[in-house]
Scaffold this motif. Structure first.
Motif, PDB file in Angstrom:
ATOM      1  N   CYS A  11      -5.622   2.389   0.016  1.00 23.82           N
ATOM      2  CA  CYS A  11      -4.380   3.523  -0.178  1.00 23.82           C
ATOM      3  C   CYS A  11      -3.872   3.343  -1.777  1.00 23.82           C
ATOM      4  CB  CYS A  11      -3.248   3.297   0.724  1.00 23.82           C
ATOM      5  SG  CYS A  11      -4.011   3.986   2.467  1.00 23.82           S
ATOM      6  N   LYS A  12      -3.710   2.050  -2.179  1.00 26.79           N
ATOM      7  CA  LYS A  12      -2.912   1.769  -3.418  1.00 26.79           C
ATOM      8  C   LYS A  12      -4.173   1.952  -4.651  1.00 26.79           C
ATOM      9  CE  LYS A  12       0.414  -1.541  -2.308  1.00 26.79           C
ATOM     10  NZ  LYS A  12       0.622  -3.167  -2.222  1.00 26.79           N
ATOM     11  N   THR A  13      -5.522   1.629  -4.286  1.00 25.98           N
ATOM     12  CA  THR A  13      -6.654   1.918  -5.265  1.00 25.98           C
ATOM     13  C   THR A  13      -6.646   3.509  -5.167  1.00 25.98           C
ATOM     14  OG1 THR A  13      -7.685  -0.034  -4.769  1.00 25.98           O
ATOM     15  CG2 THR A  13      -8.924   1.605  -5.654  1.00 25.98           C
ATOM     16  N   ASN A  21      -4.271   5.682  -5.090  1.00 23.84           N
ATOM     17  CA  ASN A  21      -3.005   6.302  -5.632  1.00 23.84           C
ATOM     18  C   ASN A  21      -2.355   7.083  -4.593  1.00 23.84           C
ATOM     19  OD1 ASN A  21      -3.435   5.150  -8.297  1.00 23.84           O
ATOM     20  ND2 ASN A  21      -4.801   6.786  -8.623  1.00 23.84           N
ATOM     21  N   LYS A  22      -2.423   6.685  -3.202  1.00 18.48           N
ATOM     22  CA  LYS A  22      -1.863   7.281  -2.126  1.00 18.48           C
ATOM     23  C   LYS A  22      -0.429   6.657  -1.906  1.00 18.48           C
ATOM     24  CE  LYS A  22      -5.825   8.500   0.390  1.00 18.48           C
ATOM     25  NZ  LYS A  22      -5.634   9.976   0.147  1.00 18.48           N
ATOM     26  N   SER A  23       0.621   7.525  -2.192  1.00 14.12           N
ATOM     27  CA  SER A  23       1.910   6.733  -2.146  1.00 14.12           C
ATOM     28  C   SER A  23       2.505   6.918  -0.720  1.00 14.12           C
ATOM     29  CB  SER A  23       2.765   7.689  -3.203  1.00 14.12           C
ATOM     30  OG  SER A  23       2.916   8.922  -2.699  1.00 14.12           O
ATOM     31  N   SER A  77     -12.949   0.925  -1.576  1.00 14.98           N
ATOM     32  CA  SER A  77     -12.323   2.410  -1.570  1.00 14.98           C
ATOM     33  C   SER A  77     -13.137   3.453  -2.020  1.00 14.98           C
ATOM     34  CB  SER A  77     -11.259   2.412  -2.722  1.00 14.98           C
ATOM     35  OG  SER A  77     -10.096   1.423  -2.437  1.00 14.98           O
ATOM     36  N   SER A 137      -8.767  -0.712 -16.750  1.00 11.45           N
ATOM     37  CA  SER A 137      -8.224   0.592 -16.649  1.00 11.45           C
ATOM     38  C   SER A 137      -9.682   1.649 -16.694  1.00 11.45           C
ATOM     39  CB  SER A 137      -7.741   0.830 -18.078  1.00 11.45           C
ATOM     40  OG  SER A 137      -8.419   0.957 -19.168  1.00 11.45           O
ATOM     41  N   GLY A 140      -6.421  12.460  -9.061  1.00  7.80           N
ATOM     42  CA  GLY A 140      -5.801  11.317  -8.590  1.00  7.80           C
ATOM     43  C   GLY A 140      -6.886  10.660  -7.661  1.00  7.80           C
ATOM     44  N   SER A 141      -6.868  10.741  -6.375  1.00  6.96           N
ATOM     45  CA  SER A 141      -7.453  10.041  -5.399  1.00  6.96           C
ATOM     46  C   SER A 141      -8.876  10.394  -5.429  1.00  6.96           C
ATOM     47  CB  SER A 141      -6.963  10.151  -3.927  1.00  6.96           C
ATOM     48  OG  SER A 141      -7.221  11.753  -3.646  1.00  6.96           O
ATOM     49  N   ASP A 151      -7.262  -3.324  -8.081  1.00  5.23           N
ATOM     50  CA  ASP A 151      -6.537  -4.520  -8.710  1.00  5.23           C
ATOM     51  C   ASP A 151      -7.218  -5.879  -8.493  1.00  5.23           C
ATOM     52  OD1 ASP A 151      -4.001  -3.109  -9.124  1.00  5.23           O
ATOM     53  OD2 ASP A 151      -3.548  -2.840  -7.033  1.00  5.23           O
TER      54      ASP A 151
END
Length: 606
Positions: free
Chosen positions: A491-493, A495-497, A456, A319, A344-345, A304
Motif C-alpha cells: 500500500c505504501k509503494t 501511495n495508498k493513504s 506491488s 526516484s 498515483g497508484s 522503499d
C-alpha cells in the motif's frame, strides 16, 4: 452566431532528404485554415477531457451545441479550433481521427473494420511523435489503456514506408524490420494476433517465436522472411545462437519494442535479453537509425529500500526519474518522448478494490463464497504452482469448473485453457503470475488474490486483468496474518493513504459454505490418498515384473481390503457433497451485484 469546436485537418508533407533538417521533427499543412482561431491547451486538460469520456455517454449534439474534439499534433499536444457556424449546418462529416496521425490508409481501413473509432489517451499522446517525428517512445499507462497499438501502429506504419522506398525483388532476401519482446508466451501470442488483425490489408507478415512450441515449425516460418518477429527472449536467443539466417539481421532492425520493460530488465530475470540487446546494439550506426518503444504500467513504480540496506550503506531510495533513466541507458535510447499518464497508484479509475482478512485455513471458504454469490468470469491468482493445483482441484470437486494455468503446463494446454476461459461467461481461471501481465481477456469481472502478491507490480498487473478499456471490475485481496506486513508495504509503494475497504460477507450464508468446503476438502484428501496408493501399487508391480518375483499383500503398504473400503467411503462422501451442492446457498431473488467502492468507509493504514 454560434461558435462550434471542431478538429483541425492536418496533411503530412514529405521533406526533401537533401534538405538540412537536423532537429526538425516533421512538417504538416493545415487544410482548413480559412476561418480558424487557434487556442492551445495543456496536456493536463487533455487528460481531463479524456477522463470525462469514461463517465459520460455519447449523445448526438444539436446544431447549436459546442462540440469538443481532440486534435493530435506532431508534438503530442492538442489544440481546440473554433469555427463560426452561420448556417447551423450540423451535418458536416469529419474525416477519421486516425488520419491526423499520418497513418497509411490501409491501417486506417483495418482500424475502422475492427471498430476502433478513436485513439485512447496514451495513443493520442505518443502516436504523433512516433509516426510523424520518428522519436523513441517511453510510455507509462494503466493496464488496458491500449499500449499494444501505441507501439504496433508506428512499427507497421514505418515498415510500410520503408518498403515503399526500397521495393524488394521476388528472389531477394526479405528484411527483418521489427522486433517485439515480451516476458510471457501468452502475451506474445496476443500481441501477434492484434498486429495481424491491424495489418490484414497490408503485405506485412508477422511471426511468433516462443518456447513450449515446436522449434522446427518456427524455423520454417522464419525462412519465409517475416518483417516483424514477436518473441520471448529465451527461444529467440536459442535460435540466434543456432545461426538462423533471418534472425542474423537482428542488429539491423529499424524498430524495437519491449513490452512490460521493467519486468524484462529485472535483475536475475531474462538473462537472454541482455545478450540480445548486446547483439542489437553492437552496430552503432544501425543503433542510431533504430526507433525504440518502451511500454509498461509500472515503469515509474519504486520501492522503499529494506532497513538493513539503509543502515549498512549510503544507498537512497530510487526516484521514478532515476528508474526511467536507468532503463533508457540500458537500451541505448536517445531523444525519447516520455509520456506518463498514470495517476498515483496506476490503477484504472473503473476498478474497485477490496480486502478480506482471515486465517489462512479459511481462504477457501471466502473464495467459494465469492464465486457462488457473484458468478461471472473470474481470475484467481496464487503465488505458487502447488497452490494453483490445490485450489483448482478443490474448486472442481465443488462443481466450479476451474481451469489451472502455470509455467509447468505444456504450452498447448495453457493456450487451450485460456481459450476455454475466454469462451465461458462464468469461467474460472486459477493462475500464477504468468497470466498477470498484458493478457487482454475480455469481460473479466473479478480478480481474486488468493495470496498477497510478492511485489506491488504484481498486484497492479494482476488487478489490471479486469476493468480494462473503461469496463467496470473488482479486485479482492485475501490477507492472512502472516501477509499483513507485505500488504502494508504494498500500500505504501502504491501511495495508498487509506486501507482497502473490507469486502462485505453475509455470515449466515458463510456457515453453509464452510460445511460444503470442508466436505470438499475431505473428498480431495481421500482422492489424493487413493491416487498415491494406486501409484505405489503400480510401481511395485512394475518392479516385481522386471525382477520376476511375486509380491504378496504383506509387502504392500495398503492391502486390497483397505483400498476397497476407502473407495466406498469416498463414494459416500461424494454423494453427500452432491446433495449439498443441489441446495441453494443464498435466498431466492438474490441479484448477485457486488457493492460499490464509494458506499464503504475506509480507514487509515497503520
Amino acid at each position: 452566431m454560434v461558435k462550434n469546436k471542431c478538429k483541425i485537418n492536418w496533411k503530412h508533407i514529405d521533406i526533401d532528404p537533401n534538405l538540412n533538417s537536423e532537429g526538425l521533427i516533421g512538417v504538416e499543412e493545415c487544410t482548413n485554415y480559412s476561418t480558424l482561431n487557434f487556442t492551445n491547451k495543456a496536456t493536463k486538460e487533455l487528460k481531463h477531457n479524456h477522463s470525462k469520456k469514461l463517465t459520460k455517454k455519447k449523445r448526438k449534439l444539436s446544431p447549436g451545441e459546442a462540440r469538443t474534439l481532440i486534435t493530435p499534433s506532431t508534438s503530442g499536444h492538442s489544440g481546440d479550433v473554433f469555427i463560426e457556424d452561420c448556417n447551423n449546418d450540423s451535418n458536416i462529416e469529419d474525416p477519421t481521427v486516425w488520419s491526423n496521425f499520418g497513418l497509411p490508409d490501409l491501417l486506417i481501413k483495418a482500424l475502422t473494420a475492427l471498430g476502433f473509432t478513436e485513439p485512447t489517451l496514451i495513443q493520442s499522446l505518443t502516436l504523433p511523435a512516433a509516426i510523424l517525428g520518428c522519436r523513441d517512445i517511453v510510455g507509462v499507462a494503466e493496464t488496458g489503456s491500449g499500449k499494444t497499438l501505441g507501439f504496433g501502429l508506428p512499427i507497421l506504419s514505418g515498415i510500410l514506408k520503408e518498403k515503399a522506398k526500397i521495393p524488394e525483388l521476388t528472389n531477394s532476401r526479405k528484411s527483418l524490420y521489427g522486433l517485439i519482446l515480451t516476458p510471457t508466451r501468452e502475451l506474445a501470442v496476443q500481441i501477434k494476433n492484434h498486429l495481424t488483425a491491424v495489418a490484414k490489408f497490408t503485405d506485412v507478415s508477422i511471426a511468433i517465436v516462443v518456447g513450449g512450441m515446436a522449434a522446427v515449425k518456427q524455423e520454417r516460418i522464419l525462412k519465409m522472411g517475416p518483417e516483424i518477429v514477436v518473441a520471448t527472449p529465451g527461444r529467440l536467443w536459442e535460435l540466434i545462437q543456432q545461426g538462423n539466417s533471418h534472425l542474423s539481421q537482428i542488429s539491423d532492425i529499424r524498430f524495437l519494442a519491449i513490452d512490460e520493460t521493467d519486468r524484462m530488465l529485472e535483475k536475475g530475470h531474462f538473462e537472454e535479453l541482455h545478450n540480445i540487446l548486446d547483439r542489437i546494439n553492437n552496430d552503432k550506426t544501425a543503433m542510431k537509425k533504430r526507433q525504440n518503444f518502451i511500454f509498461s504500467a509500472t515503469l515509474t513504480l519504486v520501492h522503499d529500500l529494506p532497513k538493513y540496506l539503509l543502515k549498512k550503506s549510503k544507498k537512497y531510495k530510487m526516484s521514478p526519474q532515476h528508474k526511467l533513466q536507468n532503463i533508457i541507458d540500458a537500451l541505448g535510447i536517445t531523444n525519447a518522448k516520455i509520456v506518463d499518464i498514470t495517476k498515483g497508484s496506476g490503477m484504472p479509475e473503473t476498478l474497485t478494490e477490496y480486502r478480506i482478512s482471515c486465517p489462512i485455513e479459511e481462504k477457501d471458504y471466502y473464495v467459494y463464497y465469492f464465486l457462488q454469490k457473484y458468478p461471472s468470469r473470474t481470475l484467481i491468482f496464487c503465488n505458487s504452482i502447488g497452490c494453483v493445483r490445490r485450489v483448482s482441484n478443490l474448486l472442481n470437486i465443488l462443481g466450479c469448473r476451474a481451469l489451472p494455468l502455470h509455467s509447468l503446463m505444456k504450452q498447448t494446454q495453457r493456450l487451450r485453457n485460456l481459450e476455454k476461459f475466454t469462451k465461458d461467461e462464468r469461467g474460472i481461471l486459477v493462475a500464477t503470475d504468468v497470466a498477470a501481465r498484458g493478457l487482454d481477456i475480455p469481460k473479466i469481472k473479478h480478480v481474486l488474490h488468493y495470496q498477497t502478491p510478492r511485489t506491488s507490480e504484481s498486484y497492479l498487473h494482476r488487478s489490471g486483468r479486469t476493468a480494462r478499456a473503461t469496463q467496470l471490475g473488482i479486485t479482492v485481496l485475501l490477507i492472512d496474518p502472516s501477509e499483513i506486513q507485505s500488504y502494508v508495504r504494498m500500500c505504501k509503494t502504491l501511495n495508498k493513504s487509506q486501507d482497502l475497504p473490507m469486502f462485505p460477507v453475509q455470515e449466515d450464508c458463510l456457515k453453509s459454505v464452510k460445511h460444503i468446503v470442508n466436505l470438499g476438502r475431505q473428498l480431495d484428501k481421500l482422492e489424493l490418498d487413493m491416487r498415491k496408493e494406486n501409484s505405489e501399487e503400480g510401481w511395485l508391480r512394475k518392479a516385481a515384473k522386471e525382477m520376476d518375483i511375486i509380491v504378496d499383500d504383506f509387502s504392500k503398504k495398503y492391502d486390497s481390503s483397505t483400498i476397497s473400503s476407502r473407495k466406498k467411503f469416498a463414494d459416500v462422501k461424494r454423494k453427500e457433497l452432491t446433495s449439498l451442492l443441489a441446495r441453494p446457498i443464498f435466498p431466492a431473488g438474490f441479484t448477485g451485484n457486488y457493492p460499490q467502492f464509494s458506499s464503504l468507509v475506509t480507514s487509515k493504514i497503520p
